[in-house]
Structure formats: structure tokens, C-alpha cells
Motif scaffolding. Structure first.
Motif, PDB file in Angstrom:
ATOM      1  N   LEU A 206      31.469  44.469  41.461  1.00  0.00           N
ATOM      2  CA  LEU A 206      31.346  44.732  40.021  1.00  0.00           C
ATOM      3  C   LEU A 206      30.668  46.076  39.779  1.00  0.00           C
ATOM      4  CD1 LEU A 206      30.099  41.172  39.233  1.00  0.00           C
ATOM      5  CD2 LEU A 206      32.221  42.115  38.365  1.00  0.00           C
TER       6      LEU A 206
ATOM      7  N   PHE B  91      40.016  44.833  36.341  1.00  0.00           N
ATOM      8  CA  PHE B  91      39.613  43.607  35.654  1.00  0.00           C
ATOM      9  C   PHE B  91      38.314  43.934  34.927  1.00  0.00           C
ATOM     10  CE2 PHE B  91      39.983  39.364  34.649  1.00  0.00           C
ATOM     11  CZ  PHE B  91      39.005  38.520  35.154  1.00  0.00           C
TER      12      PHE B  91
ATOM     13  N   SER C 253      23.149  38.704  27.981  1.00  0.00           N
ATOM     14  CA  SER C 253      21.905  38.102  28.453  1.00  0.00           C
ATOM     15  C   SER C 253      20.921  38.074  27.295  1.00  0.00           C
ATOM     16  CB  SER C 253      21.306  38.890  29.624  1.00  0.00           C
ATOM     17  OG  SER C 253      20.759  40.120  29.183  1.00  0.00           O
TER      18      SER C 253
ATOM     19  N   ILE D 119      19.938  35.776  41.934  1.00  0.00           N
ATOM     20  CA  ILE D 119      20.954  34.907  41.347  1.00  0.00           C
ATOM     21  C   ILE D 119      22.181  34.856  42.248  1.00  0.00           C
ATOM     22  CG2 ILE D 119      22.312  34.490  39.249  1.00  0.00           C
ATOM     23  CD1 ILE D 119      20.288  37.113  38.365  1.00  0.00           C
TER      24      ILE D 119
ATOM     25  N   ASP E  27      17.631  43.992  31.305  1.00  0.00           N
ATOM     26  CA  ASP E  27      18.217  42.903  32.086  1.00  0.00           C
ATOM     27  C   ASP E  27      19.349  43.347  32.999  1.00  0.00           C
ATOM     28  OD1 ASP E  27      17.749  40.163  29.751  1.00  0.00           O
ATOM     29  OD2 ASP E  27      16.589  40.784  31.496  1.00  0.00           O
TER      30      ASP E  27
ATOM     31  N   TYR F 255      31.617  45.559  32.529  1.00  0.00           N
ATOM     32  CA  TYR F 255      31.809  45.825  33.945  1.00  0.00           C
ATOM     33  C   TYR F 255      33.302  46.032  34.208  1.00  0.00           C
ATOM     34  CZ  TYR F 255      27.171  43.805  35.019  1.00  0.00           C
ATOM     35  OH  TYR F 255      25.826  43.528  35.095  1.00  0.00           O
TER      36      TYR F 255
ATOM     37  N   TYR G  44      26.304  34.010  41.975  1.00  0.00           N
ATOM     38  CA  TYR G  44      27.445  33.773  41.103  1.00  0.00           C
ATOM     39  C   TYR G  44      28.662  33.390  41.949  1.00  0.00           C
ATOM     40  CZ  TYR G  44      25.087  36.183  37.205  1.00  0.00           C
ATOM     41  OH  TYR G  44      24.215  36.552  36.204  1.00  0.00           O
TER      42      TYR G  44
ATOM     43  N   ARG H  49      42.523  41.555  32.228  1.00  0.00           N
ATOM     44  CA  ARG H  49      43.239  42.242  33.313  1.00  0.00           C
ATOM     45  C   ARG H  49      44.042  43.373  32.697  1.00  0.00           C
ATOM     46  NH1 ARG H  49      42.431  41.997  38.397  1.00  0.00           N
ATOM     47  NH2 ARG H  49      42.386  39.737  38.289  1.00  0.00           N
TER      48      ARG H  49
ATOM     49  N   LEU I 139      19.184  35.823  32.677  1.00  0.00           N
ATOM     50  CA  LEU I 139      20.456  35.789  33.381  1.00  0.00           C
ATOM     51  C   LEU I 139      21.563  36.466  32.578  1.00  0.00           C
ATOM     52  CD1 LEU I 139      20.619  32.094  34.578  1.00  0.00           C
ATOM     53  CD2 LEU I 139      20.031  34.082  35.945  1.00  0.00           C
ATOM     54  N   GLN I 140      22.541  36.989  33.304  1.00  0.00           N
ATOM     55  CA  GLN I 140      23.744  37.471  32.650  1.00  0.00           C
ATOM     56  C   GLN I 140      24.828  36.407  32.784  1.00  0.00           C
ATOM     57  OE1 GLN I 140      25.119  41.394  33.628  1.00  0.00           O
ATOM     58  NE2 GLN I 140      23.052  42.265  33.564  1.00  0.00           N
ATOM     59  N   PHE I 141      25.552  36.210  31.670  1.00  0.00           N
ATOM     60  CA  PHE I 141      26.651  35.258  31.646  1.00  0.00           C
ATOM     61  C   PHE I 141      27.923  36.011  31.290  1.00  0.00           C
ATOM     62  CE2 PHE I 141      24.204  31.469  32.229  1.00  0.00           C
ATOM     63  CZ  PHE I 141      22.961  31.790  31.715  1.00  0.00           C
ATOM     64  N   PHE I 142      28.971  35.726  32.034  1.00  0.00           N
ATOM     65  CA  PHE I 142      30.191  36.522  31.942  1.00  0.00           C
ATOM     66  C   PHE I 142      31.281  35.854  31.123  1.00  0.00           C
ATOM     67  CE2 PHE I 142      29.493  40.045  34.844  1.00  0.00           C
ATOM     68  CZ  PHE I 142      28.357  39.629  35.512  1.00  0.00           C
ATOM     69  N   GLY I 143      32.111  36.712  30.512  1.00  0.00           N
ATOM     70  CA  GLY I 143      33.292  36.245  29.828  1.00  0.00           C
ATOM     71  C   GLY I 143      34.435  36.029  30.800  1.00  0.00           C
ATOM     72  N   PRO I 144      35.597  35.636  30.286  1.00  0.00           N
ATOM     73  CA  PRO I 144      36.743  35.336  31.146  1.00  0.00           C
ATOM     74  C   PRO I 144      37.445  36.564  31.696  1.00  0.00           C
ATOM     75  CG  PRO I 144      37.319  35.008  28.854  1.00  0.00           C
ATOM     76  CD  PRO I 144      35.856  35.293  28.881  1.00  0.00           C
TER      77      PRO I 144
ATOM     78  N   ILE J 207      21.183  43.927  36.300  1.00  0.00           N
ATOM     79  CA  ILE J 207      21.022  43.340  37.621  1.00  0.00           C
ATOM     80  C   ILE J 207      21.879  44.101  38.616  1.00  0.00           C
ATOM     81  CG2 ILE J 207      20.380  41.070  36.782  1.00  0.00           C
ATOM     82  CD1 ILE J 207      23.182  40.120  37.160  1.00  0.00           C
TER      83      ILE J 207
ATOM     84  N   LEU K 176      35.160  42.972  32.610  1.00  0.00           N
ATOM     85  CA  LEU K 176      34.325  41.819  32.300  1.00  0.00           C
ATOM     86  C   LEU K 176      33.222  42.201  31.337  1.00  0.00           C
ATOM     87  CD1 LEU K 176      34.139  40.594  35.952  1.00  0.00           C
ATOM     88  CD2 LEU K 176      34.918  39.150  34.085  1.00  0.00           C
TER      89      LEU K 176
ATOM     90  N   PHE L 256      24.269  43.884  41.798  1.00  0.00           N
ATOM     91  CA  PHE L 256      25.116  42.934  42.505  1.00  0.00           C
ATOM     92  C   PHE L 256      25.285  43.315  43.966  1.00  0.00           C
ATOM     93  CE2 PHE L 256      26.763  39.922  39.492  1.00  0.00           C
ATOM     94  CZ  PHE L 256      26.494  40.511  38.272  1.00  0.00           C
TER      95      PHE L 256
ATOM     96  N   TYR M 170      13.776  38.343  40.532  1.00  0.00           N
ATOM     97  CA  TYR M 170      14.697  37.266  40.192  1.00  0.00           C
ATOM     98  C   TYR M 170      15.978  37.466  40.984  1.00  0.00           C
ATOM     99  CZ  TYR M 170      16.320  33.911  36.638  1.00  0.00           C
ATOM    100  OH  TYR M 170      16.733  32.799  35.976  1.00  0.00           O
TER     101      TYR M 170
ATOM    102  N   GLN N 179      36.038  45.697  37.603  1.00  0.00           N
ATOM    103  CA  GLN N 179      36.176  45.188  38.957  1.00  0.00           C
ATOM    104  C   GLN N 179      37.569  45.533  39.452  1.00  0.00           C
ATOM    105  OE1 GLN N 179      35.987  40.883  39.410  1.00  0.00           O
ATOM    106  NE2 GLN N 179      34.910  41.090  41.358  1.00  0.00           N
TER     107      GLN N 179
ATOM    108  N   LYS O  17      39.135  34.899  37.230  1.00  0.00           N
ATOM    109  CA  LYS O  17      38.143  34.459  36.250  1.00  0.00           C
ATOM    110  C   LYS O  17      36.877  35.310  36.327  1.00  0.00           C
ATOM    111  CE  LYS O  17      39.656  29.639  36.335  1.00  0.00           C
ATOM    112  NZ  LYS O  17      39.234  28.224  36.529  1.00  0.00           N
ATOM    113  N   GLY O  18      36.031  35.169  35.316  1.00  0.00           N
ATOM    114  CA  GLY O  18      34.756  35.857  35.342  1.00  0.00           C
ATOM    115  C   GLY O  18      33.767  35.149  36.254  1.00  0.00           C
ATOM    116  N   PRO O  19      32.752  35.855  36.751  1.00  0.00           N
ATOM    117  CA  PRO O  19      31.730  35.210  37.591  1.00  0.00           C
ATOM    118  C   PRO O  19      31.010  34.116  36.822  1.00  0.00           C
ATOM    119  CG  PRO O  19      31.616  37.598  37.783  1.00  0.00           C
ATOM    120  CD  PRO O  19      32.544  37.299  36.648  1.00  0.00           C
TER     121      PRO O  19
ATOM    122  N   VAL P  87      30.576  48.535  45.081  1.00  0.00           N
ATOM    123  CA  VAL P  87      31.777  48.644  44.281  1.00  0.00           C
ATOM    124  C   VAL P  87      33.008  48.909  45.125  1.00  0.00           C
ATOM    125  CG1 VAL P  87      32.902  50.019  42.510  1.00  0.00           C
ATOM    126  CG2 VAL P  87      30.525  49.346  42.242  1.00  0.00           C
TER     127      VAL P  87
ATOM    128  N   TYR Q 181      27.038  43.830  28.082  1.00  0.00           N
ATOM    129  CA  TYR Q 181      27.415  44.662  29.231  1.00  0.00           C
ATOM    130  C   TYR Q 181      28.937  44.690  29.384  1.00  0.00           C
ATOM    131  CZ  TYR Q 181      22.644  43.126  30.264  1.00  0.00           C
ATOM    132  OH  TYR Q 181      21.313  42.823  30.166  1.00  0.00           O
TER     133      TYR Q 181
END
Lengths: 110, 114
Positions: free
Chosen positions: A44, A88, A94, B34, B100, A36, B36, A106, A98-103, B102, A90, B104, B32, A38, B42-44, B4, A34
């Protein structure tokens, strides 16, 4: 364990210049990916997602495009940046659930 | 989505007190939920999740409560510390969502008072 990388971390680009942001995931195979965006102090916004190599779905019409040349690589591009592209960016993965985000990256467009 | 363009609401809490961050979700078919945490620049980061067949789940210093009747989700942080200062996003995953995706929530900025 899985890790997600984004680069560059920060980028300042002039209006009208091209863009390429890269995201790679390690430690998993066939993830959903994904992109995103921000804006400062905002939530997001999902831009693109991909469920497999070469498969890209766009969520909002915009000046950006995405590509997935390899299983664990996701690229965000633009041919000509606009001021409104600042933000920003991102990347997330997944597999599944769950979704897991990178750093994040910017991006400032001047 | 709706979240947004909105400025983030702020919750100010004294260090050492408990924090409660609330979220209203929209899709009654979500399976589900979640929370964050996003620190500045930083990222979530995933904190805790809960399935729709549960109403409470506890982690380390955090508890998530789910009230499906009123579509309300909350995150409780015990003994709030300076490192808890961040923006907190709730998220929901609609049932049967193969990709997947989601949804926010708008996020809440938690500010810790010394």
C-alpha cells in the motif's frame, strides 16, 4: 456503527481523460481520511491524507490531487490520466487510532 | 515506502495446520501494531492489534506476538481454514502521530493447501 463507501467499484478510462473517485464515511464525525494506491501484487502506498475539511497533505509527487469538500467526503482527482495511474485505490478513515478501509476502486487506464 | 514495490512473499500451509506470519518493523518508537487481512479484490480488513506495552494478545483463532528487542511481530492463525487465504499486512503507528499515519509492512500471501 461506522461504514465507508467508495465508488465506482471499477473504472476503465482512456489515457488523458479526467478522474474523480469518491469516498464517504458514515457514523463518525471529523475523521482523518486517507487515499492509498495498490499496484497488483504489491503493498500500500499512501497518496494523500486529511485531518479536516479543506486540509490535504500529499505524500508523493504525482499526477493526482485530493479534496475534502465536506467532513466525511474525500475525493481523488486527476485532470489527465496516465497509464501508470492504473491500480487499486483505497480510502481509509481513522478517529483516532486504527485505520479502517473501504472496498476500493479498481482503475484501469488504457 | 519500501514495501510498495516489492513482490509479496508466499506462505503455503496445509488446511487445519497452524500458520505463523512474521513481520519485522522499523520504528522502535512505534506504540501500536496492527495486522490486516486483504482478500482478493477487497480492501484490507482489521484483524487484531497490540500496544507496545504488551507482548501477546489473543483473539478468535489468532494470536499476535510482539518482540520489541528484535523489532519482530508475528501473527499466528490456529487451525487454518480455506477462508484464511489472503494477503496479510502488518502495520505500525509511530508514537505521537497526530494524523494517525501508519507504516505498512510488505505483506505475506497465505495460500491454503487442501
Amino acid at each position: 456503527s461506522q461504514t465507508i463507501h467508495q465508488w465506482p467499484a471499477t473504472l476503465v478510462q482512456p489515457v488523458g481523460s479526467p478522474l474523480s473517485l469518491e469516498c464517504t464515511v458514515e457514523g463518525t464525525s471529523n475523521p482523518n481520511l486517507y487515499w492509498y494506491r495498490q499496484a497488483a501484487g504489491r503493498g500500500l502506498q499512501l497518496l494523500f491524507y486529511s485531518v479536516g475539511i479543506g486540509q490535504i497533505s500529499s505524500e508523493v509527487p504525482q499526477n493526482l490531487s485530493a479534496s475534502r469538500p465536506q467532513d466525511r467526503q474525500f475525493i481523488l482527482s486527476s485532470k489527465k490520466l496516465l497509464l501508470s495511474d492504473s491500480g487499486f485505490y483505497l480510502c481509509a478513515w481513522s478517529h483516532p487510532g486504527l485505520q479502517f478501509f473501504g472496498p476500493g476502486t479498481r482503475l484501469t487506464v488504457l | 515506502g519500501e514495501s510498495v514495490g516489492l513482490h509479496l512473499p508466499t506462505l503455503s500451509v496445509q488446511e487445519g495446520d497452524n500458520s505463523i506470519i512474521n513481520c519485522a518493523y522499523s520504528n522502535s518508537a512505534s506504540d501500536y501494531f496492527i495486522w490486516y487481512k486483504q482478500e482478493s479484490g477487497k480492501g484490507p480488513q482489521f484483524i487484531i492489534d497490540i500496544r507496545s506495552n504488551m507482548d501477546k494478545r489473543q483473539g478468535q483463532r489468532v494470536t499476535v506476538l510482539l518482540n520489541k528487542t528484535v523489532k519482530h511481530l508475528s501473527l499466528q492463525i490456529a487451525a487454518t481454514q480455506p477462508g484464511d487465504s489472503a494477503v496479510y499486512f502488518c502495520a505500525e503507528r509511530p508514537l505521537g502521530n497526530r494524523d494517525d499515519k501508519i507504516i505498512f509492512g510488505k505483506g505475506t500471501r497465505l495460500h491454503i493447501l487442501p
